[in-house]
Design a protein around this motif. Structure first.
Motif, PDB file in Angstrom:
ATOM      1  N   ASP A  15     -26.910  29.050  36.560  1.00  0.00           N
ATOM      2  CA  ASP A  15     -26.179  30.111  35.859  1.00  0.00           C
ATOM      3  C   ASP A  15     -25.119  29.521  34.938  1.00  0.00           C
ATOM      4  O   ASP A  15     -24.984  29.918  33.772  1.00  0.00           O
ATOM      5  CB  ASP A  15     -25.540  31.061  36.870  1.00  0.00           C
ATOM      6  N   ARG A  16     -24.372  28.557  35.450  1.00  0.00           N
ATOM      7  CA  ARG A  16     -23.336  27.917  34.640  1.00  0.00           C
ATOM      8  C   ARG A  16     -23.963  27.104  33.511  1.00  0.00           C
ATOM      9  O   ARG A  16     -23.465  27.081  32.381  1.00  0.00           O
ATOM     10  CB  ARG A  16     -22.467  27.028  35.521  1.00  0.00           C
ATOM     11  N   ALA A  17     -25.080  26.435  33.797  1.00  0.00           N
ATOM     12  CA  ALA A  17     -25.750  25.637  32.767  1.00  0.00           C
ATOM     13  C   ALA A  17     -26.264  26.526  31.638  1.00  0.00           C
ATOM     14  O   ALA A  17     -26.165  26.167  30.450  1.00  0.00           O
ATOM     15  CB  ALA A  17     -26.904  24.855  33.397  1.00  0.00           C
ATOM     16  N   TYR A  18     -26.800  27.688  31.984  1.00  0.00           N
ATOM     17  CA  TYR A  18     -27.296  28.639  30.969  1.00  0.00           C
ATOM     18  C   TYR A  18     -26.164  29.107  30.070  1.00  0.00           C
ATOM     19  O   TYR A  18     -26.296  29.152  28.837  1.00  0.00           O
ATOM     20  CB  TYR A  18     -27.966  29.811  31.682  1.00  0.00           C
ATOM     21  N   LEU A  19     -25.022  29.460  30.655  1.00  0.00           N
ATOM     22  CA  LEU A  19     -23.895  29.945  29.868  1.00  0.00           C
ATOM     23  C   LEU A  19     -23.340  28.855  28.956  1.00  0.00           C
ATOM     24  O   LEU A  19     -22.937  29.124  27.820  1.00  0.00           O
ATOM     25  CB  LEU A  19     -22.796  30.482  30.785  1.00  0.00           C
ATOM     26  N   ALA A  20     -23.325  27.613  29.454  1.00  0.00           N
ATOM     27  CA  ALA A  20     -22.870  26.502  28.626  1.00  0.00           C
ATOM     28  C   ALA A  20     -23.823  26.272  27.451  1.00  0.00           C
ATOM     29  O   ALA A  20     -23.405  26.039  26.310  1.00  0.00           O
ATOM     30  CB  ALA A  20     -22.737  25.233  29.474  1.00  0.00           C
ATOM     31  N   PHE A  21     -25.135  26.347  27.729  1.00  0.00           N
ATOM     32  CA  PHE A  21     -26.128  26.202  26.666  1.00  0.00           C
ATOM     33  C   PHE A  21     -25.980  27.324  25.643  1.00  0.00           C
ATOM     34  O   PHE A  21     -26.069  27.094  24.431  1.00  0.00           O
ATOM     35  CB  PHE A  21     -27.539  26.211  27.265  1.00  0.00           C
ATOM     36  N   PHE A  22     -25.760  28.557  26.135  1.00  0.00           N
ATOM     37  CA  PHE A  22     -25.645  29.724  25.255  1.00  0.00           C
ATOM     38  C   PHE A  22     -24.486  29.529  24.275  1.00  0.00           C
ATOM     39  O   PHE A  22     -24.587  29.839  23.083  1.00  0.00           O
ATOM     40  CB  PHE A  22     -25.419  30.992  26.095  1.00  0.00           C
TER      41      PHE A  22
END
Length: 340
Positions: A324-331
């Motif tokens: 979840d955190r990785a997705y938000l950072a990528f976004f």
């Protein structure tokens, strides 16, 4: 033994929260700031954080600051108001109490392109204040973008600055001091009843619904007139914290309904468009709150398309410990590179 405080510049933003020096929370505005001004300023601070106390120029994309607004005019207007705003800080000068006044934002250079960059500076005196700061507010991004008024955001920042103080659970303000901190324009909401009805009560309701703390503001009279207020705060228990998490999953209309205590049925914003079936083959769905956070931070983007881009990118790397955190950072990186 005296309590050892961490210096504010040693605190670090993360995928969920950003850091704001306490001196920039209880600020006095010369030109009243809007909700968008305050959000933009928080983003400018976060972007500059790694070198916040250094005499350097910082760069950020205008699309990051523009958010859901199509016009860059609003960004320029916000920058001008931020340059006019000041912070008043109590200091000691030659052994005597003194007041130091500094601008919030220094000179800046804005590209004429809608997808261009903004260069900006943190004023020298403000850098010194930040360097010496030992009190800060940690702001949850999803709460910051969910709050619907500048009064609610200001109150949220005030509580986050004070919430972790072990030796304090209340603070008294003069009515005029509270007006100044909350940014009430001069001549507006002049009576206590109007201030309470239009600014304080809605702000308290939103902060109580969406944050990790409960807060109340009580009037204190001198004679028959309200001249001071006492702000009290305390951390929510598990049930109340769970309710706040659920409240963040509602649409803006739903959050307002919930904060005002109405009983209208509202559907979570994430139900407006379910996750496409073709994504199932790419990996399991993320948490509902993660998708809502992505919508709040990056309005206008297709969150599921960005998820597919993230899944394709991450397939070539080690599995993320916290997807979840990785997705938000990528976004965040994706939105900077692909402005709307």
């Amino acid at each position: 033994m005296a309590e050892t405080r961490i210096r504010t510049v040693e605190a670090r933003p993360n995928a969920d929260s950003l850091v704001k020096p306490g001196e920039l929370v209880d600020l006095i505005e010369v030109t009243p700031l809007t909700l968008n001004d305050r959000r933009i300023y928080n983003q400018l601070l976060e972007n500059a954080w790694e070198a916040i106390d250094k005499p350097v120029t910082h760069v950020i994309s205008k699309s990051t600051l523009r958010g859901s607004h199509n016009s860059n005019d609003r960004v320029g207007e916000s920058l001008e108001r931020l340059m006019s705003a000041i912070v008043k800080v109590a200091v000691i000068w030659d052994g005597e109490p003194a007041i130091e006044r500094v601008q919030l934002l220094g000179g800046n250079l804005e590209s004429g392109r809608s997808d261009g960059l903004l260069e900006y500076e943190i004023p020298a005196r403000l850098r010194k204040i930040i360097r010496n700061s030992q009190v800060f507010a940690r702001l949850q991004r999803e709460v910051m973008f969910a709050l619907s008024s500048k009064y609610a955001l200001t109150l949220y920042e005030m509580v986050q600055k004070r919430g972790n103080l072990r030796w304090k659970a209340s603070e008294r303000f003069t009515l005029e001091a509270l007006r100044g901190i909350m940014g009430v324009p001069k001549g507006k909401l002049s009576s206590w009843s109007n201030l309470k009805l239009r600014a304080i009560d809605p702000a308290v309701a939103e902060v109580n619904a969406l944050s990790d703390f409960l807060v109340e503001i009580l009037p204190i009279k001198t004679g028959r007139a309200v001249t001071h207020v006492e702000m009290r705060w305390w951390r929510k228990d598990g049930d109340a914290s769970g309710a706040a998490d659920r409240a963040l999953q509602f649409s803006k209309v739903g959050r307002r309904v919930k904060a005002e205590g109405r009983t209208e049925e509202v559907r979570p914003a994430t139900e407006s468009r379910p996750r496409p079936g073709w994504l199932e083959s790419r990996g399991p769905a993320l948490q509902t709150a993660t998708y809502e956070t992505a919508r709040l931070r990056h309005p206008g983007y297709d969150i599921y398309f960005v998820e597919s881009e993230w899944r394709e990118w991450s397939a070539r790397k080690e599995p993320a410990k916290d997807p979840d955190r990785a997705y938000l950072a990528f976004f965040r990186s994706y939105a900077e590179k692909n402005p709307l």
